[in-house]
Design a protein around this motif. Structure first.
Motif, PDB file in Angstrom:
ATOM      1  N   LEU A   1      -6.408 -59.155   3.388  1.00  0.00           N
ATOM      2  CA  LEU A   1      -6.986 -58.887   4.707  1.00  0.00           C
ATOM      3  C   LEU A   1      -8.376 -58.261   4.581  1.00  0.00           C
ATOM      4  O   LEU A   1      -9.313 -58.653   5.286  1.00  0.00           O
ATOM      5  N   VAL A   2      -8.503 -57.304   3.694  1.00  0.00           N
ATOM      6  CA  VAL A   2      -9.794 -56.642   3.486  1.00  0.00           C
ATOM      7  C   VAL A   2     -10.803 -57.632   2.913  1.00  0.00           C
ATOM      8  O   VAL A   2     -11.955 -57.677   3.351  1.00  0.00           O
ATOM      9  N   LYS A   3     -10.363 -58.441   1.985  1.00  0.00           N
ATOM     10  CA  LYS A   3     -11.252 -59.436   1.387  1.00  0.00           C
ATOM     11  C   LYS A   3     -11.721 -60.451   2.428  1.00  0.00           C
ATOM     12  O   LYS A   3     -12.896 -60.815   2.476  1.00  0.00           O
ATOM     13  N   ALA A   4     -10.795 -60.905   3.278  1.00  0.00           N
ATOM     14  CA  ALA A   4     -11.160 -61.859   4.328  1.00  0.00           C
ATOM     15  C   ALA A   4     -12.167 -61.256   5.308  1.00  0.00           C
ATOM     16  O   ALA A   4     -12.962 -61.977   5.912  1.00  0.00           O
ATOM     17  N   ALA A   5     -12.159 -59.936   5.427  1.00  0.00           N
ATOM     18  CA  ALA A   5     -13.109 -59.246   6.315  1.00  0.00           C
ATOM     19  C   ALA A   5     -14.442 -58.991   5.624  1.00  0.00           C
ATOM     20  O   ALA A   5     -15.347 -58.403   6.206  1.00  0.00           O
TER      21      ALA A   5
ATOM     22  N   GLN B   1     -15.763 -47.103   3.594  1.00  0.00           N
ATOM     23  CA  GLN B   1     -17.188 -46.795   3.452  1.00  0.00           C
ATOM     24  C   GLN B   1     -18.024 -48.073   3.528  1.00  0.00           C
ATOM     25  O   GLN B   1     -19.067 -48.106   4.177  1.00  0.00           O
ATOM     26  N   GLU B   2     -17.548 -49.119   2.872  1.00  0.00           N
ATOM     27  CA  GLU B   2     -18.265 -50.396   2.890  1.00  0.00           C
ATOM     28  C   GLU B   2     -18.296 -50.976   4.305  1.00  0.00           C
ATOM     29  O   GLU B   2     -19.335 -51.431   4.787  1.00  0.00           O
ATOM     30  N   PHE B   3     -17.161 -50.931   5.000  1.00  0.00           N
ATOM     31  CA  PHE B   3     -17.130 -51.414   6.385  1.00  0.00           C
ATOM     32  C   PHE B   3     -18.075 -50.597   7.264  1.00  0.00           C
ATOM     33  O   PHE B   3     -18.833 -51.147   8.069  1.00  0.00           O
ATOM     34  N   ALA B   4     -18.040 -49.281   7.110  1.00  0.00           N
ATOM     35  CA  ALA B   4     -18.898 -48.410   7.920  1.00  0.00           C
ATOM     36  C   ALA B   4     -20.371 -48.699   7.674  1.00  0.00           C
ATOM     37  O   ALA B   4     -21.155 -48.785   8.627  1.00  0.00           O
TER      38      ALA B   4
END
Length: 94
Positions: A80-84, A48-51
């Motif tokens: 990986l998610v944190k780095a993104a 949801q945050e990425f979207a």
């Protein structure tokens, strides 16, 4: 056990439920091992945050997301998610 009996219609004579089924949850280890169900909730929050970032045209959001996906399993998923750009250890994604 009471819930199973009501759901399957024991009182209406549809079927009988063996008392052993009162602990059927214990036969499904993904409910209580390795935070399995919790992983679904956190992945939905991250998605949801990425979207939201991508739809808002946040600078670098799309590229960061694609880079994360292309990383595969090269690192721990949290890292990986944190780095993104989405830190699941903070309140923001939730």
């Amino acid at each position: 056990l009471d819930l199973l009996k009501r759901y399957h219609g024991v009182a209406q004579g549809v079927m009988t439920i063996d008392p052993l089924y009162s602990i059927e949850w214990a036969y499904l280890p993904h409910f209580y091992e390795n935070f399995y169900v919790f992983k679904y909730a956190t992945s939905i929050a991250a998605a949801q945050e990425f979207a939201q970032r991508i739809l808002a045209n946040a600078p670098g959001a799309r590229e960061a997301y694609l880079k994360m996906l292309s990383s595969g399993s090269s690192a721990d998923p949290y890292e990986l998610v944190k780095a993104a750009g989405v830190d699941l250890a903070t309140p923001q994604p939730y």
